[in-house]
Design a protein around this motif. Structure first.
Motif, PDB file in Angstrom:
ATOM      1  N   GLN A 164       0.806  -1.224   0.000  1.00  0.00           N
ATOM      2  CA  GLN A 164       0.000   0.000   0.000  1.00  0.00           C
ATOM      3  C   GLN A 164       0.842   1.280   0.000  1.00  0.00           C
ATOM      4  O   GLN A 164       0.308   2.367  -0.137  1.00  0.00           O
ATOM      5  N   TRP A 165       2.166   1.145   0.173  1.00  0.00           N
ATOM      6  CA  TRP A 165       3.003   2.353   0.111  1.00  0.00           C
ATOM      7  C   TRP A 165       3.216   2.826  -1.319  1.00  0.00           C
ATOM      8  O   TRP A 165       3.604   3.970  -1.556  1.00  0.00           O
ATOM      9  N   ALA A 166       2.964   1.950  -2.308  1.00  0.00           N
ATOM     10  CA  ALA A 166       3.285   2.312  -3.695  1.00  0.00           C
ATOM     11  C   ALA A 166       2.567   3.593  -4.124  1.00  0.00           C
ATOM     12  O   ALA A 166       3.186   4.511  -4.670  1.00  0.00           O
ATOM     13  N   ALA A 167       1.263   3.667  -3.863  1.00  0.00           N
ATOM     14  CA  ALA A 167       0.489   4.834  -4.329  1.00  0.00           C
ATOM     15  C   ALA A 167       0.955   6.104  -3.621  1.00  0.00           C
ATOM     16  O   ALA A 167       1.098   7.160  -4.250  1.00  0.00           O
ATOM     17  N   LEU A 204      -5.674   4.678  -8.677  1.00  0.00           N
ATOM     18  CA  LEU A 204      -6.908   5.364  -9.099  1.00  0.00           C
ATOM     19  C   LEU A 204      -7.732   5.817  -7.900  1.00  0.00           C
ATOM     20  O   LEU A 204      -8.369   6.876  -7.943  1.00  0.00           O
ATOM     21  N   GLU A 205      -7.732   5.018  -6.845  1.00  0.00           N
ATOM     22  CA  GLU A 205      -8.469   5.428  -5.634  1.00  0.00           C
ATOM     23  C   GLU A 205      -7.817   6.657  -5.007  1.00  0.00           C
ATOM     24  O   GLU A 205      -8.488   7.487  -4.396  1.00  0.00           O
ATOM     25  N   SER A 206      -6.476   6.771  -5.156  1.00  0.00           N
ATOM     26  CA  SER A 206      -5.801   7.892  -4.494  1.00  0.00           C
ATOM     27  C   SER A 206      -5.904   9.178  -5.327  1.00  0.00           C
ATOM     28  O   SER A 206      -5.823  10.273  -4.779  1.00  0.00           O
ATOM     29  N   ALA A 241      -9.194   2.153 -16.391  1.00  0.00           N
ATOM     30  CA  ALA A 241      -7.800   2.351 -16.828  1.00  0.00           C
ATOM     31  C   ALA A 241      -7.698   1.782 -18.238  1.00  0.00           C
ATOM     32  O   ALA A 241      -8.562   1.022 -18.676  1.00  0.00           O
ATOM     33  N   GLN A 242      -6.633   2.167 -18.957  1.00  0.00           N
ATOM     34  CA  GLN A 242      -6.365   1.518 -20.248  1.00  0.00           C
ATOM     35  C   GLN A 242      -5.572   0.255 -19.929  1.00  0.00           C
ATOM     36  O   GLN A 242      -4.426   0.348 -19.486  1.00  0.00           O
ATOM     37  N   VAL A 243      -6.177  -0.898 -20.136  1.00  0.00           N
ATOM     38  CA  VAL A 243      -5.517  -2.165 -19.786  1.00  0.00           C
ATOM     39  C   VAL A 243      -4.912  -2.744 -21.063  1.00  0.00           C
ATOM     40  O   VAL A 243      -5.627  -3.028 -22.025  1.00  0.00           O
ATOM     41  N   ILE A 244      -3.598  -2.896 -21.075  1.00  0.00           N
ATOM     42  CA  ILE A 244      -2.912  -3.299 -22.315  1.00  0.00           C
ATOM     43  C   ILE A 244      -2.065  -4.540 -22.068  1.00  0.00           C
ATOM     44  O   ILE A 244      -1.313  -4.607 -21.087  1.00  0.00           O
ATOM     45  N   HIS A 245      -2.183  -5.499 -23.003  1.00  0.00           N
ATOM     46  CA  HIS A 245      -1.338  -6.689 -22.950  1.00  0.00           C
ATOM     47  C   HIS A 245      -0.051  -6.364 -23.704  1.00  0.00           C
ATOM     48  O   HIS A 245      -0.066  -6.200 -24.922  1.00  0.00           O
TER      49      HIS A 245
END
Ligand SMILES: C[S@@+](CC[C@H](N)C(=O)[O-])C[C@H]1O[C@@H](n2cnc3c(N)ncnc32)[C@H](O)[C@@H]1O
Length: 426
Positions: free
Chosen positions: A230-233, A259-261, A291-295
């Motif tokens: 959770q520290w990443a955001a 996105l929540e932050s 989000a734009q989800v890309i493979h």
């Protein structure tokens, strides 16, 4: 099929086929209906992974010749039997008879007597747990003990000890739905004990709880995520409307947290693994986020991205996962020493490439759930040496001194082992 037989199947998949327990276990759990049985199945499989060398030695010492080929599953069944006798409160007679019955159900009728005999022998002799070498004493492969001794000369034993503890359950309050204090109050009303973690929305539960019992969980009021992750955001700290790349996004825990932050960001979530990427979309959907989800390959961004360079990049790199052994004890047996150098090469390649896609003045947060310096401080140190426009920005939480990045060790403030380094492009 009997629960011990299902446990033997899952353990066989991990130890003989190299499948991760997080894949092998749910496959067997879905054959059971009761939550209690599912939990016992998990306990047996996790227990075997935690104590594998000792169980292996105890069982092997009772046998004239080792089980080979298809019979290996009976060896794994014996490990499960031995685990029950040494590490659980299951009455010995029930453990032995259920395990012998599992042998019959696995269609090794001819070995039922052997299973019975070995387990009765173990029960009768009441032998102490073997500890004659480091692997047995620490239930950890020798190569990993050696690397930990080198990296943590004063605390390696404590790190191994922490890696064998049952991990606590952490929640991430969804700040878009309610404040953390409001959610804590809702938990308290349901008599679910919980406290605040150090980062903004982290909640530590007093004990693991079925998510269906948590307030409005299915509506996305909270998610399960370790306190370290959770520290990443917080550390990436996205600003309104920025273009952000989550370069190794699956299964999407940190994607959703970003996105929540800061709901107004334009977030591109990429992963190499299509199956895992599907889980990013599922997590976004549950929380009502976009989000734009890309493979795609984070080491070849040009192949799938024609847009602007990114304001900020989260690189949660593929790693040895040695910081999360307490959650995934099978890592000890699936990883090999040579993997570390291979992973470090891959991390360096992705890091160099992502850097080219960062705007001047932009921030890249490098993260791993590893506790090995080759993947962390040494990795970042080598990157800084070959990248003149990169500056390391210290993280307030990291210890004072000449540390490169913030290395969290397992159990520190109840968190998983994790590593963060914040880099700014000059
Ligand atoms: C540590 S996990 C990411 C966890 C994720 N950030 C989260 O919080 O849920 C690392 C991910 O990197 C992905 N990966 C490995 N190599 C990659 C590459 N070259 N490009 C993109 N993704 C890659 C793996 O499939 C894996 O999902």
């Amino acid at each position: 099929m009997n629960l011990r037989a299902l446990a033997a199947k899952a353990v066989f998949q991990v130890l003989e086929k190299g499948v991760s327990l997080s894949v092998a276990l749910p496959e067997q759990q879905q054959k059971l209906s009761s939550g209690k049985d599912k939990a016992l199945l998990a306990e047996l499989c996790y227990g075997v992974m935690r104590h594998l060398p000792q169980l292996d030695k105890l069982v092997s010492d009772c046998m004239n010749k080792p089980m080979k080929g298809k019979q290996r599953i009976v060896h794994q069944l014996l490990l499960i039997g031995c685990y029950q006798l040494y590490f659980t409160r299951i009455p010995a007679h029930a453990a032995i008879s259920e395990t012998a019955e599992a042998c019959r159900q696995l269609k090794f009728e001819g070995l039922v007597k052997v299973v019975n005999g070995v387990l009765r022998n173990l029960q009768r002799n009441d032998k102490p747990l073997p500890t004659e070498n480091d692997t047995l004493a620490f239930n950890t492969p020798a190569w990993l003990i050696k690397r930990l001794q080198e990296a943590y000369p004063d605390s390696w034993e404590n790190i191994i000890e922490e890696s064998h503890q049952r991990p606590p359950m952490w929640l991430r309050n969804n700040a878009l739905r309610q404040s953390r204090d409001t959610y804590l109050a809702e938990l308290a009303q349901l008599e679910i004990g919980a406290s605040k973690g150090n980062s903004d929305n982290a909640i530590l539960l007093d004990k693991a709880t079925d998510v269906t019992l948590l307030p409005r969980f299915s509506e996305g009021a909270a998610s399960v995520q370790d306190g370290a992750a959770q520290w990443a955001a917080t550390l990436l700290a996205p600003e309104p409307k920025e273009l952000i790349l989550d370069a190794c996004a699956a299964p999407g825990g940190k994607t959703c947290h970003l996105l929540e932050s800061e709901a107004s960001i334009d977030l591109v979530a990429v992963d190499f693994d299509a199956k895992r990427l599907a889980r990013v979309q599922q997590n976004l959907d549950r929380l009502g986020l976009t989000a734009q989800v890309i493979h795609g390959d984070a080491a070849n961004i040009d192949a799938w991205w024609q847009g602007d360079k990114f304001d900020r990049i989260l690189l949660d790199a593929p790693c040895s996962a040695t910081g999360v052994i307490r959650r995934h004890p099978d890592i000890k047996w699936l990883r090999k020493s040579a993997d570390i150098e291979e992973l470090a090469k891959l991390q360096a390649q992705i890091l160099d490439h992502c850097w080219q896609w960062l705007k001047p003045g932009g921030t890249l947060l490098y993260a791993t759930c590893s506790i090995l310096p080759q993947e962390n401080a040494q990795q970042v140190s080598a990157f800084l040496a070959r990248t003149p426009d990169a500056t390391l920005v210290p993280i307030a939480q990291q210890p004072q001194g000449d540390e490169i990045g913030w290395q969290i060790t397992p159990g520190q403030d109840n968190m998983d082992g994790f590593y963060y380094a914040r880099l700014i492009k000059g």
